[in-house]
Design an enzyme around this catalytic site. Structure first.
Site, PDB file in Angstrom:
ATOM      1  N   SER A  27      81.436  43.524-148.602  1.00 46.88           N
ATOM      2  CA  SER A  27      81.368  45.009-149.033  1.00 46.88           C
ATOM      3  C   SER A  27      82.099  44.823-150.181  1.00 46.88           C
ATOM      4  O   SER A  27      83.442  44.215-150.388  1.00 46.88           O
ATOM      5  CB  SER A  27      81.860  45.939-148.084  1.00 46.88           C
ATOM      6  OG  SER A  27      82.171  47.126-148.528  1.00 46.88           O
ATOM      7  N   LYS A  87      84.414  43.313-144.120  1.00 42.78           N
ATOM      8  CA  LYS A  87      83.363  43.220-143.654  1.00 42.78           C
ATOM      9  C   LYS A  87      82.363  42.027-143.891  1.00 42.78           C
ATOM     10  O   LYS A  87      82.444  41.399-145.013  1.00 42.78           O
ATOM     11  CB  LYS A  87      82.244  44.303-144.514  1.00 42.78           C
ATOM     12  CG  LYS A  87      82.803  46.007-144.224  1.00 42.78           C
ATOM     13  CD  LYS A  87      82.548  46.373-142.878  1.00 42.78           C
ATOM     14  CE  LYS A  87      80.982  46.766-142.664  1.00 42.78           C
ATOM     15  NZ  LYS A  87      80.574  47.774-143.228  1.00 42.78           N
ATOM     16  N   GLU A  97      68.983  43.392-141.772  1.00 40.81           N
ATOM     17  CA  GLU A  97      68.532  44.793-142.126  1.00 40.81           C
ATOM     18  C   GLU A  97      67.465  45.138-142.934  1.00 40.81           C
ATOM     19  O   GLU A  97      66.716  46.174-142.730  1.00 40.81           O
ATOM     20  CB  GLU A  97      69.892  45.557-142.584  1.00 40.81           C
ATOM     21  CG  GLU A  97      71.012  45.717-141.844  1.00 40.81           C
ATOM     22  CD  GLU A  97      72.308  46.073-142.407  1.00 40.81           C
ATOM     23  OE1 GLU A  97      72.571  47.001-142.911  1.00 40.81           O
ATOM     24  OE2 GLU A  97      73.129  45.237-142.826  1.00 40.81           O
TER      25      GLU A  97
END
Ligand code: ARG
Length: 460
Positions: A278, A284, A291
């Site tokens: 991130s 992260k 996804e």
């Protein structure tokens, strides 16, 4: 100047906006190789049937091969004013070999030409998808074999249900993707008929031999009805349906991976090179690949929907609406192709956190049903009664913050006098999972056998 290919009856130039909406070259350039193959088969057939001279056919084919080379070497200039791939190639052919190029379009139309190109394209890409599914199945089976006895919680309602093996879970996807593969294989059978020679819609009065050109292109026969040949797009619908089902199946696996890598589950690890960071939150490690596979399914189903709506109520034979079939098809193929490749590297990489999986199964009282089964067998009581007893055992353990394996004989006696030490000794994850020997069940013995069977079937 009007279009060189069809401008005979026109006195003014096509409006640029009409040219823009009409042109398909920005996407149908992808059919170039198939278009050339189709033209070569057609021209050879025309010569064999003495509709054009052998010498002319040879000239045309040499020119087409030169164009093929230009395209492969990225030297071919696609022109929007030439509308589509067919006219771009024919125009270039005229530049190379002169007016004899005009003979190539004898006894055919762009309507049967595009239908043929797309069928050739479908045949090629469906075969590629089949290979990619197989690759994924191989990696799933391999991972299943190395985890044939890795215990994890199995879920219903996303609530811990019963212990299963990680290998068993992975093999369930091998079965699922196998049916996807079979659907594609099955569709190849219906794809095996050639539209070429149907001409615009009615066939032709030239003495062509459609069996010859069909065979040259690898089809087993020509399509039997010229109207059907130029107007049907059910093969695209079928492929998009198969792609939609496959992408939905991929999205379910993707979703499980997203759950498993979350810190809440922490069941599996993915290497750094397969996760992304991130720009604001330094901690992260996001499973973007999974996804995106999950979301591509929406795109693929959207493509299927687009084509359903384009075709609904469209009268026979060819209408320009049919040109709108290609972008959704290409997009869906590209999405699924990429999703399969990404899923395969994820599966190859994924490492289960075995202890965390086992602890989760224990914490979630995953063996409660099995204890109920043991009570039925050992105490000779009805399942309903044992269900009730185990319900009270679970409540008892939960209150004391223990899992079911941690309760001792004294605890069990408190709940039901009939429970013996022999019976308590049977209450272990290991014994319970090894007893799931029913056909298709999760025992490590079954999973080991099934994983090996798949690897053999997939030629690994
Ligand atoms: N670009 C067209 C398509 O994709 C090819 C066929 C055009 N036929 C015609 N009569 N304008 O459908």
């Amino acid at each position: 100047m009007t279009n060189k290919m069809w401008g005979g009856r026109f006195s003014s130039k096509t409006d640029t906006l009409i040219e823009k909406i009409n042109a398909s070259i920005k996407f149908d350039y992808r059919l170039a190789m198939h278009d050339i193959d189709g033209s070569i088969a057609h021209v050879n057939m025309l010569a064999d049937c003495s509709i054009i001279k052998k010498k002319e056919a040879k000239q045309i084919i040499l020119g087409l091969e030169e164009i093929r080379k230009e395209i492969l070497e990225d030297k071919f200039e696609y022109k929007i004013e030439l509308e589509d791939i067919h006219m771009n190639i024919e125009s270039r052919l005229t530049e190379i070999i002169g007016p004899v190029a005009g003979k190539m379009h004898t006894a055919r139309s762009r309507n049967d030409q595009i239908a043929t190109d797309v069928r050739l394209y479908l045949n090629e890409t469906i075969n590629e998808i089949i290979v990619l599914i197989k690759d994924l199945q191989k990696d799933l089976s391999q991972k299943a074999l190395s985890n044939f006895d890795t215990i994890m919680p199995g879920y219903t309602h996303l609530q811990i249900a019963q212990p299963i093996t990680f290998g068993h879970h992975l093999l369930s996807y091998v079965e699922l993707f196998n049916r996807d593969k079979l659907r594609f294989l099955d569709s190849l059978e219906r794809l095996d008929e050639c539209p070429l020679g149907a001409a615009a819609l009615a066939g032709t009065s030239y003495p062509i031999d459609r069996f010859l050109s069909s065979k040259a292109l690898g089809f087993s026969k020509p399509m039997a009805n010229s109207l059907d040949a130029v107007s049907s797009r059910d093969m695209l619908l079928e492929t998009l349906s198969n792609l939609s089902i496959l992408s939905v199946n991929l999205s379910r696996l993707a979703e499980e991976i997203i759950l498993w890598v979350s810190s809440e589950f922490n069941f599996v690890c993915l290497s750094d090179n397969l996760t992304t960071g991130s720009s604001i939150m330094p901690q992260k490690r996001n499973p973007d690949g999974a996804e995106l596979i999950r979301s591509k399914a929406g795109r693929v189903i959207g493509s299927l929907n687009t084509l359903f709506i384009v075709l609904k109520g469209l009268p026979l034979a060819y209408s320009k609406d049919l040109q709108e079939d290609k972008e959704p098809l290409f997009d869906a193929i590209d999405s699924v192709n990429l999703s399969l490749k990404v899923m395969t590297i994820i599966i190859k990489d994924i490492q289960p956190n075995k202890d965390i999986m086992l602890q989760a199964a224990k914490k979630g009282f995953a063996i409660a049903t099995d204890i109920a089964d043991i009570l039925v067998q050992e105490l000779n009581i009805p399942f309903r009664e044992s269900h009730k007893i185990v319900g009270s055992i679970v409540a008892y353990a939960e209150k004391r913050n223990k899992n079911l394996e941690e309760l001792d004989i004294a605890d069990y006696k408190e709940l039901d006098q009939r429970i013996t030490i022999d019976l308590v000794n049977k209450i272990s994850f290991d014994t319970i999972i090894h007893n799931k020997l029913s056909f298709g069940g999760t025992s490590p013995q079954n999973v080991n056998k099934e994983a090996k069977k798949w690897l053999k079937r997939l030629n690994v």
